[in-house]
Design an enzyme around this catalytic site. Structure first.
Site, PDB file in Angstrom:
ATOM      1  N   HIS A 139       2.474  22.636   8.552  1.00 35.21           N
ATOM      2  CA  HIS A 139       2.810  21.360   8.506  1.00 35.21           C
ATOM      3  C   HIS A 139       1.541  20.547   8.406  1.00 35.21           C
ATOM      4  O   HIS A 139       0.629  20.926   9.281  1.00 35.21           O
ATOM      5  CB  HIS A 139       3.756  20.937   9.577  1.00 35.21           C
ATOM      6  CG  HIS A 139       4.952  21.665   9.388  1.00 35.21           C
ATOM      7  ND1 HIS A 139       5.951  21.400   8.898  1.00 35.21           N
ATOM      8  CD2 HIS A 139       5.404  22.962  10.202  1.00 35.21           C
ATOM      9  CE1 HIS A 139       6.907  22.491   9.032  1.00 35.21           C
ATOM     10  NE2 HIS A 139       6.698  23.139   9.846  1.00 35.21           N
ATOM     11  N   ASN A 196       5.505  25.258   3.457  1.00 35.50           N
ATOM     12  CA  ASN A 196       5.827  23.774   4.206  1.00 35.50           C
ATOM     13  C   ASN A 196       7.128  23.513   3.799  1.00 35.50           C
ATOM     14  O   ASN A 196       7.288  22.923   2.478  1.00 35.50           O
ATOM     15  CB  ASN A 196       4.576  22.807   3.774  1.00 35.50           C
ATOM     16  CG  ASN A 196       5.008  21.695   4.390  1.00 35.50           C
ATOM     17  OD1 ASN A 196       5.921  21.251   5.335  1.00 35.50           O
ATOM     18  ND2 ASN A 196       3.773  20.610   4.132  1.00 35.50           N
ATOM     19  N   ARG A 205       5.558  14.058  16.727  1.00 35.95           N
ATOM     20  CA  ARG A 205       6.407  13.018  16.321  1.00 35.95           C
ATOM     21  C   ARG A 205       7.826  12.875  16.696  1.00 35.95           C
ATOM     22  O   ARG A 205       8.107  13.222  17.688  1.00 35.95           O
ATOM     23  CB  ARG A 205       6.416  13.549  14.430  1.00 35.95           C
ATOM     24  CG  ARG A 205       4.807  13.498  14.324  1.00 35.95           C
ATOM     25  CD  ARG A 205       4.857  13.759  12.651  1.00 35.95           C
ATOM     26  NE  ARG A 205       5.563  12.701  11.738  1.00 35.95           N
ATOM     27  CZ  ARG A 205       5.688  12.734  10.517  1.00 35.95           C
ATOM     28  NH1 ARG A 205       5.461  13.816  10.058  1.00 35.95           N
ATOM     29  NH2 ARG A 205       6.313  11.806  10.032  1.00 35.95           N
ATOM     30  N   ALA A 207      11.021  18.382   5.319  1.00 43.87           N
ATOM     31  CA  ALA A 207      12.144  18.059   6.090  1.00 43.87           C
ATOM     32  C   ALA A 207      13.195  18.989   6.344  1.00 43.87           C
ATOM     33  O   ALA A 207      13.839  19.059   7.354  1.00 43.87           O
ATOM     34  CB  ALA A 207      12.956  16.748   5.385  1.00 43.87           C
ATOM     35  N   GLU A 249       4.002  29.473   8.135  1.00 43.82           N
ATOM     36  CA  GLU A 249       4.445  28.208   8.096  1.00 43.82           C
ATOM     37  C   GLU A 249       3.261  26.944   8.409  1.00 43.82           C
ATOM     38  O   GLU A 249       2.438  27.287   9.186  1.00 43.82           O
ATOM     39  CB  GLU A 249       5.437  28.040   9.269  1.00 43.82           C
ATOM     40  CG  GLU A 249       5.789  26.535   9.402  1.00 43.82           C
ATOM     41  CD  GLU A 249       6.809  26.540  10.722  1.00 43.82           C
ATOM     42  OE1 GLU A 249       7.169  27.408  11.419  1.00 43.82           O
ATOM     43  OE2 GLU A 249       7.624  25.241  10.662  1.00 43.82           O
ATOM     44  N   ARG A 251       2.637   8.831  -0.128  1.00 47.80           N
ATOM     45  CA  ARG A 251       3.798   8.735   1.193  1.00 47.80           C
ATOM     46  C   ARG A 251       3.042   8.562   2.315  1.00 47.80           C
ATOM     47  O   ARG A 251       1.906   9.434   2.776  1.00 47.80           O
ATOM     48  CB  ARG A 251       4.578   9.843   1.160  1.00 47.80           C
ATOM     49  CG  ARG A 251       4.251  10.998   1.497  1.00 47.80           C
ATOM     50  CD  ARG A 251       5.339  12.153   1.425  1.00 47.80           C
ATOM     51  NE  ARG A 251       6.343  12.242   2.503  1.00 47.80           N
ATOM     52  CZ  ARG A 251       6.598  13.272   3.024  1.00 47.80           C
ATOM     53  NH1 ARG A 251       6.489  14.591   2.905  1.00 47.80           N
ATOM     54  NH2 ARG A 251       7.499  13.208   4.081  1.00 47.80           N
ATOM     55  N   TYR A 281      -0.278  11.806   6.553  1.00 44.30           N
ATOM     56  CA  TYR A 281      -0.286  12.907   5.540  1.00 44.30           C
ATOM     57  C   TYR A 281      -1.677  12.814   4.942  1.00 44.30           C
ATOM     58  O   TYR A 281      -1.999  13.792   4.070  1.00 44.30           O
ATOM     59  CB  TYR A 281       0.638  13.265   4.630  1.00 44.30           C
ATOM     60  CG  TYR A 281       2.134  13.328   5.272  1.00 44.30           C
ATOM     61  CD1 TYR A 281       2.318  14.559   6.147  1.00 44.30           C
ATOM     62  CD2 TYR A 281       2.965  12.302   4.916  1.00 44.30           C
ATOM     63  CE1 TYR A 281       3.635  14.650   6.760  1.00 44.30           C
ATOM     64  CE2 TYR A 281       4.286  12.668   5.719  1.00 44.30           C
ATOM     65  CZ  TYR A 281       4.765  13.508   6.409  1.00 44.30           C
ATOM     66  OH  TYR A 281       5.675  13.845   7.224  1.00 44.30           O
ATOM     67  N   PRO A 313      10.698  19.198   0.002  1.00 44.54           N
ATOM     68  CA  PRO A 313      10.764  18.056  -0.390  1.00 44.54           C
ATOM     69  C   PRO A 313       9.812  16.839  -0.106  1.00 44.54           C
ATOM     70  O   PRO A 313       9.113  16.865   1.137  1.00 44.54           O
ATOM     71  CB  PRO A 313      12.152  17.368   0.246  1.00 44.54           C
ATOM     72  CG  PRO A 313      12.538  18.331   1.346  1.00 44.54           C
ATOM     73  CD  PRO A 313      11.641  19.532   0.950  1.00 44.54           C
ATOM     74  N   ASN A 314       9.420  15.853  -1.106  1.00 47.19           N
ATOM     75  CA  ASN A 314       8.645  14.884  -0.825  1.00 47.19           C
ATOM     76  C   ASN A 314       7.107  15.128  -0.916  1.00 47.19           C
ATOM     77  O   ASN A 314       6.411  14.145  -0.941  1.00 47.19           O
ATOM     78  CB  ASN A 314       9.151  13.994   0.317  1.00 47.19           C
ATOM     79  CG  ASN A 314      10.454  13.361   0.130  1.00 47.19           C
ATOM     80  OD1 ASN A 314      10.855  12.869  -0.911  1.00 47.19           O
ATOM     81  ND2 ASN A 314      11.337  13.725   1.244  1.00 47.19           N
TER      82      ASN A 314
HETATM   83  C1  DQA Z   1       5.803  17.866   7.219  1.00 45.42           C
HETATM   84  C2  DQA Z   1       6.594  17.445   8.441  1.00 45.42           C
HETATM   85  C3  DQA Z   1       8.011  17.263   8.235  1.00 45.42           C
HETATM   86  O1  DQA Z   1       8.563  16.800   9.413  1.00 45.42           O
HETATM   87  C4  DQA Z   1       8.152  16.266   6.846  1.00 45.42           C
HETATM   88  O2  DQA Z   1       9.561  16.171   6.739  1.00 45.42           O
HETATM   89  C5  DQA Z   1       7.371  16.591   5.765  1.00 45.42           C
HETATM   90  C6  DQA Z   1       6.153  17.059   6.132  1.00 45.42           C
HETATM   91  C7  DQA Z   1       4.304  18.237   7.503  1.00 45.42           C
HETATM   92  O3  DQA Z   1       3.668  18.733   6.327  1.00 45.42           O
HETATM   93  O4  DQA Z   1       3.825  17.500   8.291  1.00 45.42           O
HETATM   94  O5  DQA Z   1       7.841  16.246   4.787  1.00 45.42           O
HETATM   95  O6  DQA Z   1       6.338  19.228   6.957  1.00 45.42           O
END
Ligand code: DQA
Length: 149
Positions: A101, A75, A108, A78, A99, A19, A24, A11-12
């Site tokens: 991020h 990735n 964080r 959340a 995985e 964002r 990011y 998501p997002n």
């Molecule tokens: C994320 C880190 C997560 O905590 C966050 O909710 C994201 C992006 C990252 O790529 O750093 O949406 O996965």
């Protein structure tokens, strides 16, 4: 030949570029996709690049990946911190999983410092920005290359 991979984004991440640039960076989702496709092609990997904001859709994608792909780069955004369903689906995928991020989740908020998938994936990359995806593709190619020998 094991060379088909899927990159799954949660998501997002479709709003990258817009964002929280401090976390990011400025890269857009489209540009990230372009970079990943280019690197995969260079390494002779066939790649599908996907994104969903919906947990169940991600679970379906992971389940379907068992038959279609040799490796998953994920990735889960959340859902990394909340989704037992995504963890369970990944656990059924008996091939390499990386995985990723973009941010360093361990630097964080406390709720981000727990990944529900880290202990079941092959390996992970965090905190290296969008380069993390490229590094994951390189590592995946090596993992699959070893399997092909
Ligand atoms: C994320 C880190 C997560 O905590 C966050 O909710 C994201 C992006 C990252 O790529 O750093 O949406 O996965």
């Amino acid at each position: 030949m094991n060379n088909k991979i899927i990159i799954i984004n949660g998501p997002n991440l479709n709003l990258l570029g817009e964002r929280e640039q401090s976390q990011y960076g400025t890269i857009t989702f489209e540009k990230l996709k372009e970079n990943c496709l280019k690197k995969s092609k260079e390494l002779s990997l066939e790649v599908e690049f996907t994104q969903s904001n919906v947990e169940g859709e991600l679970v379906n994608l992971i389940q379907e990946s068992r038959k279609k792909f040799d490796g998953i780069i994920i990735n889960a955004a959340a859902f990394t911190h909340t989704s037992v369903a995504i963890r369970d689906a990944l656990n059924l995928f008996k091939k390499p999983i990386i995985e990723v991020h973009i941010s360093n989740i361990y630097k964080r908020e406390e709720f981000r410092q727990k990944s529900l998938i880290s202990d079941i994936v092959t390996g992970g990359i965090f905190g290296l920005g969008d380069d993390g995806y490229i590094l994951a593709i390189i590592s995946m190619q090596k993992l699959l290359d070893n399997e092909n020998r």
